[in-house]
Design an enzyme around this catalytic site. Sequence first.
Site, PDB file in Angstrom:
ATOM      1  N   LEU A 506     -55.812  37.494  11.454  1.00 44.12           N
ATOM      2  CA  LEU A 506     -56.732  38.628  11.447  1.00 44.12           C
ATOM      3  C   LEU A 506     -58.011  38.326  10.675  1.00 44.12           C
ATOM      4  CD1 LEU A 506     -54.123  41.426  10.730  1.00 44.12           C
ATOM      5  CD2 LEU A 506     -55.359  41.090  12.866  1.00 44.12           C
ATOM      6  N   GLY A 507     -57.899  37.531   9.641  1.00 45.69           N
ATOM      7  CA  GLY A 507     -59.055  37.262   8.807  1.00 45.69           C
ATOM      8  C   GLY A 507     -58.721  36.264   7.731  1.00 45.69           C
ATOM      9  N   GLY A 509     -59.291  35.789   3.691  1.00 45.75           N
ATOM     10  CA  GLY A 509     -59.742  36.328   2.424  1.00 45.75           C
ATOM     11  C   GLY A 509     -59.916  35.239   1.393  1.00 45.75           C
ATOM     12  N   GLY A 510     -60.441  35.616   0.254  1.00 43.55           N
ATOM     13  CA  GLY A 510     -60.666  34.644  -0.810  1.00 43.55           C
ATOM     14  C   GLY A 510     -59.381  34.041  -1.337  1.00 43.55           C
ATOM     15  N   PHE A 511     -58.249  34.731  -1.136  1.00 43.85           N
ATOM     16  CA  PHE A 511     -56.979  34.231  -1.642  1.00 43.85           C
ATOM     17  C   PHE A 511     -56.073  33.719  -0.543  1.00 43.85           C
ATOM     18  CE2 PHE A 511     -57.387  37.218  -5.471  1.00 43.85           C
ATOM     19  CZ  PHE A 511     -58.081  36.241  -6.164  1.00 43.85           C
ATOM     20  N   GLY A 512     -56.566  33.712   0.691  1.00 41.25           N
ATOM     21  CA  GLY A 512     -55.744  33.194   1.758  1.00 41.25           C
ATOM     22  C   GLY A 512     -55.887  33.987   3.037  1.00 41.25           C
ATOM     23  N   VAL A 514     -54.875  36.257   6.509  1.00 39.39           N
ATOM     24  CA  VAL A 514     -54.122  37.481   6.800  1.00 39.39           C
ATOM     25  C   VAL A 514     -53.695  37.432   8.254  1.00 39.39           C
ATOM     26  CG1 VAL A 514     -54.154  39.996   6.802  1.00 39.39           C
ATOM     27  CG2 VAL A 514     -55.484  38.741   5.098  1.00 39.39           C
ATOM     28  N   LYS A 528     -50.398  39.143   4.149  1.00 37.26           N
ATOM     29  CA  LYS A 528     -51.381  38.407   3.353  1.00 37.26           C
ATOM     30  C   LYS A 528     -50.659  37.207   2.733  1.00 37.26           C
ATOM     31  CE  LYS A 528     -54.164  38.908  -0.849  1.00 37.26           C
ATOM     32  NZ  LYS A 528     -54.568  39.840  -1.900  1.00 37.26           N
ATOM     33  N   ASP A 625     -63.096  45.871  -7.009  1.00 33.60           N
ATOM     34  CA  ASP A 625     -63.620  45.149  -5.851  1.00 33.60           C
ATOM     35  C   ASP A 625     -63.724  46.076  -4.638  1.00 33.60           C
ATOM     36  OD1 ASP A 625     -64.711  42.923  -4.624  1.00 33.60           O
ATOM     37  OD2 ASP A 625     -62.784  42.162  -3.931  1.00 33.60           O
TER      38      ASP A 625
END
Length: 817
Positions: A506-507, A509-512, A514, A528, A625
């Site tokens: 799906l996308g 993110g900064g941490f991994g 999704v 996630k 955030d």
Amino acid sequence: MDILSFMFTNTILLILFSGIADGIDVFTSSQSVSDGRTLVSRDGIFELGFFSPGSSKNRYLGIWYKKIAVKTVIWVANRSNPINDTTGLLMINRKGNLVLLSRNNGVVWYTNIQKGVQSPVVQLLDSGNLVLRSENDNDSETFLWQSFDYPSDTLLPGMRLGWDLRTGLDRRLSAWKNSDDPSPGDFTAGVELYQYPDIVAWKGPNKYVRTGPWNGLRFSGAPMLRPNSIFENGFVWNEPEVYQVYTVKNKSLISRYMLNQNAYQGQHYIWNEKAGNWMMITYIPRDICDNYDRCGPYGSCVSTEVPPCQCLKGFKPKSSQNLYTMDFNPGCERNKPLYCQKGDGFIKYVGLKVPDTTNSWVNRSMSLKECRARCLQNCSCMAYTPTDIREGSGCALWFGDLIDIKLVQDGGQDLYIRMSASEVEPKGNDKVKIAVTIPIAIFIVAGVLLVSCYICSSRASSKGARENDVINDRNIEGQREDSEVQLFDLALISKATNDFSIDNKLGQGGFGPVYRGTLVDGQEIAVKRLSRSSGQGLTEFKNEVALIAKLQHRNLVKLLGCCIEGEQKMLVYEYMPNKSLDFFIFEKTRSKLLDWPKRFHIIGGVARGLVYLHQDSRLRIIHRDLKASNVLLDNEMNPKISDFGMARSFGGDQFEGNTNRVVGTYGYMAPEYAIDGQFSVKSDVFSFGILVLEIISGKKNRGFYNPGNGLNLIGHAWDLWKEEKAVQLIDPLLKESCNLSEVARGIHIGLLCLQQHPEDRPNMSSVVLMLGSDTTLSKPKQPGFLMERKSPETDSTSSKLESSSTNDISMSILEGR
């Protein structure tokens, strides 16, 4: 010279040479306090003297805090009878009464003590109480008179709000009319002496807010007044007196509760010495459901629902038309009529503010079983509840329709409402089966969870996971005490996401990444997956699990569970089919799907979610955030705040923090956080302000850049506001669907949230009230971060968003100074 002036002049001459010296806390019948002189409590906490409020030139006798830079008056003697010159004089007359005189007005105010007293003295105590007593008598129970018995708009620790039944004294608060006029306004608060006493605020002659009666622990409808680490509420209810009182647990803390006429709120403040201002820690009403009788008979107000008025189980709307509006609701009626002669029963409703107690009856020595029997015997009795929930004892009965009921998210109490026998839960053997089955089921589930935990821990150990990647047993146990987090097996997650297929991604993110997945039962999930190279280590992962597991609100993303096997760490969330807010508002084609009503609904939902985080959840949580990509949308475009990896939680007495590791997204961060690492609930308010401008304009704050003046979206909005052209900020796609005055108000609120200094920004609860009303808004001061240092390419986050469905973090890490 007329006789009054002659008498006043002679009085002045007689006592002029015996006026008090500044700084003392006591004066006698041979002394006085004139305009320009003051009385100061022993430790220098409070001061009594003459003052002029705001821009008024009238003079009043009042008490204020001595050591606080912001002059804060907590009591006024001559509220309705001002002095129009500086000849005011406070003295003790021959009968022992405290008297306020002036040359033009004569007797302005006096205490009216009937019995005479020898050697009277007046003293200002460190509690803020002005007392008249005998010179050798310091017993508070024998004060001849005290200002605490005649409050103005402020309640201090130790003050009593309520009745002295021996004398008929009713201690009530009444707001100032305005900042220039301390005379009583139409906003008042006190204790109603029903059989079941209740604290009520009135707007003129009408009930406006009700806390719900005291139930032994708290007021049933006021969760903000529940036990906490800052103050403690008490309620005394006996033959001589009925009153509410509060005390602060830290004696050095300066606290006050006051009525605000302009906002029609009761507001509780503490003094923030570091910031040099008053900090509001709670207030009432907080939402639409605190307003009196919002939903009519047998309607329950649920602030997180749309519409907020819902019929209780076993009831239906009185009208088939949609009358659940903001201003009028006819209430609900029973699905099936009562038949008292053939026998009725009761349904237990949990977590309610109990109904208005006007038509109630109380016996505090009864058991709950006796209470039920008493209600059942009387066909007019509609409900009952224990008066003390600590032991389930005491009995309160209601007669007639039940009104002003509210669902309390974190508090309330049980209410047993009379229902037709056919509506009541199964009896006899069915109850026995349920009673036996539920504990067995709970025991089995608990056993499965324990075995799962053991297997997961064993697998992690057998794979040689590094010490710092293993969740500490105590942390896991601590989390389970507060919430039930489902542990998913890695094989199950892998199958659900088709082995983490790129097609399911799906996308990023900064941490991994999704991923979208589908469980065996068909439920869609978003996973996630924490990447090994990400900045989010085990600490942030545990933080997100622990925080989100405790949060339950319709405007927050729901955590379904987690997976921890070796170095694999994953969070499993509900799947959001409409992805994230930025997927729509920053793309020309998709943004057409969000007309103004939908965007306004999203703004309100995000605001309510932040109110829950900041004050209504068990912990005070600062998100740190908040941005468009972290606002997810369900299939009805309801917003849900996501991504709590960077969130920080605080106890009840903490409001701000400091960090050397600044995390979040530059362009959404508040100035004090990005520059100095200082964060508070007002940091989230700043981020919310940016989000509001982005939703209204359809432009990114950092994606907007004017090369001529270097302004970002904030600066551009501020310039338009100053030029009274704020509506030019509106997304052209909204012009057909928007209400211009409503959008302009949204921009105004956004700019209030973006003010440079945190103390100037409203709290989120005030923002919710601003969004839902037409009250006059204050003028915003200059925002922070008006300029961009350079023209940005698109966004300065550390990650690229594709079509996020859940927690894809974008963060920048800055070294705090």
